[in-house]
Motif scaffolding. Sequence first.
Motif, PDB file in Angstrom:
ATOM      1  N   MET A 145      -5.733  -0.271  31.335  1.00 35.38           N
ATOM      2  CA  MET A 145      -5.160  -1.542  31.734  1.00 35.38           C
ATOM      3  C   MET A 145      -5.869  -2.724  31.070  1.00 35.38           C
ATOM      4  O   MET A 145      -5.240  -3.712  30.781  1.00 35.38           O
ATOM      5  N   LYS A 146      -7.171  -2.603  30.876  1.00 33.65           N
ATOM      6  CA  LYS A 146      -7.921  -3.714  30.323  1.00 33.65           C
ATOM      7  C   LYS A 146      -7.484  -4.024  28.887  1.00 33.65           C
ATOM      8  O   LYS A 146      -7.410  -5.173  28.486  1.00 33.65           O
ATOM      9  N   GLY A 147      -7.166  -2.974  28.123  1.00 33.38           N
ATOM     10  CA  GLY A 147      -6.729  -3.181  26.746  1.00 33.38           C
ATOM     11  C   GLY A 147      -5.422  -3.951  26.664  1.00 33.38           C
ATOM     12  O   GLY A 147      -5.211  -4.755  25.761  1.00 33.38           O
ATOM     13  N   THR A 148      -4.544  -3.715  27.622  1.00 28.26           N
ATOM     14  CA  THR A 148      -3.276  -4.428  27.651  1.00 28.26           C
ATOM     15  C   THR A 148      -3.488  -5.909  27.905  1.00 28.26           C
ATOM     16  O   THR A 148      -2.846  -6.755  27.274  1.00 28.26           O
ATOM     17  N   ALA A 149      -4.394  -6.221  28.819  1.00 23.16           N
ATOM     18  CA  ALA A 149      -4.681  -7.619  29.135  1.00 23.16           C
ATOM     19  C   ALA A 149      -5.304  -8.330  27.936  1.00 23.16           C
ATOM     20  O   ALA A 149      -4.952  -9.475  27.619  1.00 23.16           O
ATOM     21  N   VAL A 150      -6.212  -7.642  27.265  1.00 23.41           N
ATOM     22  CA  VAL A 150      -6.861  -8.234  26.082  1.00 23.41           C
ATOM     23  C   VAL A 150      -5.833  -8.473  24.987  1.00 23.41           C
ATOM     24  O   VAL A 150      -5.821  -9.537  24.345  1.00 23.41           O
ATOM     25  N   ALA A 151      -4.953  -7.510  24.763  1.00 31.13           N
ATOM     26  CA  ALA A 151      -3.917  -7.668  23.746  1.00 31.13           C
ATOM     27  C   ALA A 151      -2.978  -8.827  24.080  1.00 31.13           C
ATOM     28  O   ALA A 151      -2.564  -9.582  23.192  1.00 31.13           O
ATOM     29  N   THR A 152      -2.670  -8.987  25.362  1.00 31.29           N
ATOM     30  CA  THR A 152      -1.803 -10.096  25.785  1.00 31.29           C
ATOM     31  C   THR A 152      -2.474 -11.430  25.523  1.00 31.29           C
ATOM     32  O   THR A 152      -1.849 -12.362  24.997  1.00 31.29           O
ATOM     33  N   VAL A 153      -3.739 -11.542  25.863  1.00 31.52           N
ATOM     34  CA  VAL A 153      -4.470 -12.795  25.644  1.00 31.52           C
ATOM     35  C   VAL A 153      -4.572 -13.100  24.149  1.00 31.52           C
ATOM     36  O   VAL A 153      -4.351 -14.245  23.721  1.00 31.52           O
ATOM     37  N   ILE A 154      -4.878 -12.096  23.351  1.00 27.93           N
ATOM     38  CA  ILE A 154      -4.965 -12.310  21.901  1.00 27.93           C
ATOM     39  C   ILE A 154      -3.613 -12.770  21.351  1.00 27.93           C
ATOM     40  O   ILE A 154      -3.543 -13.695  20.529  1.00 27.93           O
ATOM     41  N   GLY A 155      -2.543 -12.151  21.801  1.00 24.51           N
ATOM     42  CA  GLY A 155      -1.207 -12.548  21.361  1.00 24.51           C
ATOM     43  C   GLY A 155      -0.855 -13.967  21.760  1.00 24.51           C
ATOM     44  O   GLY A 155      -0.270 -14.720  20.975  1.00 24.51           O
ATOM     45  N   GLN A 156      -1.210 -14.364  22.984  1.00 19.15           N
ATOM     46  CA  GLN A 156      -0.927 -15.720  23.457  1.00 19.15           C
ATOM     47  C   GLN A 156      -1.730 -16.755  22.661  1.00 19.15           C
ATOM     48  O   GLN A 156      -1.210 -17.820  22.308  1.00 19.15           O
ATOM     49  N   VAL A 157      -2.993 -16.466  22.390  1.00 24.01           N
ATOM     50  CA  VAL A 157      -3.835 -17.392  21.618  1.00 24.01           C
ATOM     51  C   VAL A 157      -3.298 -17.521  20.200  1.00 24.01           C
ATOM     52  O   VAL A 157      -3.195 -18.641  19.658  1.00 24.01           O
ATOM     53  N   ALA A 158      -2.947 -16.391  19.579  1.00 21.81           N
ATOM     54  CA  ALA A 158      -2.404 -16.437  18.220  1.00 21.81           C
ATOM     55  C   ALA A 158      -1.106 -17.232  18.172  1.00 21.81           C
ATOM     56  O   ALA A 158      -0.890 -18.041  17.261  1.00 21.81           O
ATOM     57  N   THR A 159      -0.246 -17.045  19.154  1.00 24.84           N
ATOM     58  CA  THR A 159       1.012 -17.782  19.210  1.00 24.84           C
ATOM     59  C   THR A 159       0.766 -19.274  19.378  1.00 24.84           C
ATOM     60  O   THR A 159       1.428 -20.098  18.732  1.00 24.84           O
ATOM     61  N   ALA A 160      -0.184 -19.645  20.231  1.00 22.77           N
ATOM     62  CA  ALA A 160      -0.499 -21.062  20.441  1.00 22.77           C
ATOM     63  C   ALA A 160      -1.026 -21.690  19.154  1.00 22.77           C
ATOM     64  O   ALA A 160      -0.628 -22.803  18.788  1.00 22.77           O
ATOM     65  N   ILE A 161      -1.903 -20.994  18.462  1.00 16.96           N
ATOM     66  CA  ILE A 161      -2.458 -21.522  17.208  1.00 16.96           C
ATOM     67  C   ILE A 161      -1.354 -21.702  16.178  1.00 16.96           C
ATOM     68  O   ILE A 161      -1.271 -22.747  15.505  1.00 16.96           O
TER      69      ILE A 161
END
Length: 62
Positions: free
Chosen positions: A1-17
């Motif tokens: 589960m932790k990997g999914t959360a990390v991937a989601t956060v990385i995706g959101q940050v990349a999208t924002a940038i």
Amino acid sequence: MKGTAVATVIGQVATAILAVWYLMNMRIIKPAPGDYTLRRSICGRMLMLGIDKCVDIIAGLF
């Protein structure tokens, strides 16, 4: 589960940038100060869209 959360956060940050970069470098649209004012007609249409879902949620509570 932790990997999914990390991937989601990385995706959101990349999208924002990317979104900020795109908006800063886009030359087609140049918003004017008047574009940020509220317009009664647009607010009314948005409110009508939201009221339907609000009633739907409230009805589901009973």
